[in-house]
Scaffold this active site. Structure first.
Site: not given
Ligand code: PLP
Length: 392
Positions: A50, A102, A173, A198
């Site tokens: 962890r 998002y 982000d 992604k």
């Molecule tokens: C998909 C996404 C998230 C969240 O990520 P997960 O891996 O699905 O939890 C956050 N910010 C953006 C811009 C995203 O495309």
């Protein structure tokens, strides 16, 4: 000399000249929960997974190097990363968050962070003077650029000046461009967020998330929180991310090349009323993108003449998959209204420009001829169906 990013995706500088792990080129998967100690007060540096695991640690070092941070932490998903990030704030704190984020981040802020006493001002950071929204209790500015799905572009460097002046954290982000195209820490941000699900993972097969920082004090807080809350990325998934990252550069180059071609094709379609891609010179964020990023990415949003047309496209796609998510090698088409942004109140959605005729494409790395052929077929079929419906 600092290495170029394609190379950093493959080689960790600190390991050069070494033949660790029997010379294994692929980093081993340490599938273990705990670690033996040789004696009292002696540790291999690893005590319990962890807290830390060698495979995860290796991945974190690679990602920190890609974003030019001093530390990166890998989580079981992007949302796990953002949830942990919100733990550095306390009840009474206020954040300025971009209006177009998002959907999952909006849901977290509205329904979880708010319950914990954190308040938000939702602001179009690319348009307004953010300074006007700063309150006495404001602690941070949280943005995405380009935004999802409207591709609004915010000048990170300009915003970082405001953040500095008022002693606020700037959080970016960076999922949509990946570190291959943009490095927010270099532009003055304090914390970078990634959904590793992604582009970093890149194969639509693994969930992951990252927080990266270049501040010692923030890294310390994050390390305490990950140990305490336990959302660190599992060893096998860490390895999958490491493998995905090796090809980040070639994948992003190809996906972007395809996206540009598709943007131009879409512009020529009668049924398409608007194409939103920051790599088109008419996009309002084009010049800022050229200044702060090394590319435009492979995400594009477009408006159809009607909701019926948009829905029929979703029914008619075959090779291109109607699915949520983005950033993988396969091209995906998304309907923000009922998918990524379903939990965003309708008024806010529409204020941001998301309508029932809006579709979003995450362009993959297929051969462009096949992608265009698919789109041509889908549009033709859709036009035929709608024409027949009108007549009957
Ligand atoms: C998909 C996404 C998230 C969240 O990520 P997960 O891996 O699905 O939890 C956050 N910010 C953006 C811009 C995203 O495309």
């Amino acid at each position: 000399m600092a290495r170029e990013i394609e190379t950093k995706c493959l080689h960790l500088e600190e390991e050069e000249g070494c033949c660790n792990n029997y010379g294994s080129i692929s980093y081993p998967i340490y599938q273990t929960a705990t670690y033996a100690h040789e004696g009292v007060g002696r540790s291999t540096g690893f005590d319990y997974s962890r807290l830390q695991n060698p495979t995860r640690e290796h991945l974190e070092k690679v990602v920190a190097s890609l974003e030019n941070g001093i530390d990166a932490l890998a989580f079981s998903s992007g949302m796990a990363a953002i949830s942990l990030l919100m733990e550095i704030f306390k009840p009474g704190d206020h954040l300025i968050a971009d209006a177009d984020l998002y959907g999952g981040s909006i849901r977290l802020f509205d329904h979880v962070s708010s319950k914990n006493g954190i308040s938000f001002s939702r602001v179009d950071c690319h348009k307004v003077n953010v300074e006007d929204y700063i309150q006495e209790n404001t602690k941070a500015i949280y943005i995405e650029t380009p935004t999802n799905p409207m591709m609004n572009v915010t000048d990170i460097q300009e915003l970082s000046k405001i953040a500095r002046k008022h002693d606020l954290l700037l959080i970016v982000d960076n999922t949509f461009l990946s570190p291959y195209f943009q490095n927010p820490l270099d532009l003055g941000a304090d914390i970078v967020v990634h959904s590793g699900t992604k582009y970093l993972g890149g194969h639509n097969d693994t969930l992951a998330g990252f927080l990266i920082t270049n501040r010692e004090d923030i890294s310390e807080k994050f390390r305490f929180l990950i140990k305490t809350t336990g959302a660190g990325l599992a060893p096998l998934d860490s390895w999958l991310l490491l493998r995905g990252i090796k090809t980040l550069g070639v994948r992003m180059d190809r996906a972007q090349e395809n996206a540009i071609a598709i943007a131009h094709w879409l512009k020529k379609q009668k049924a398409v009323t608007k194409v939103i891609y920051p790599g088109l010179p008419e996009h309002p964020g084009y010049e800022i993108m050229k200044k702060q990023a090394r590319g435009f990415g492979a995400m594009l949003t477009f408006q159809l003449e009607s909701k019926e047309f948009a829905l029929a496209i979703l029914e008619n796609v075959r090779m291109i998959k109607f699915a949520e998510s983005l950033g993988g090698v396969e091209t995906l088409i998304t309907y923000p209204t009922t998918q990524t942004h379903a939990d965003v109140p309708k008024e806010i959605r529409e204020k941001n420009g998301i309508t029932e005729a809006t579709l979003r494409l995450s362009v993959g790395i297929e051969n462009i001829k096949d992608l265009i052929a698919e789109l041509e077929k889908v549009f033709k079929e859709t036009e035929g169906e709608l024409y027949a419906r009108e007549k009957s």
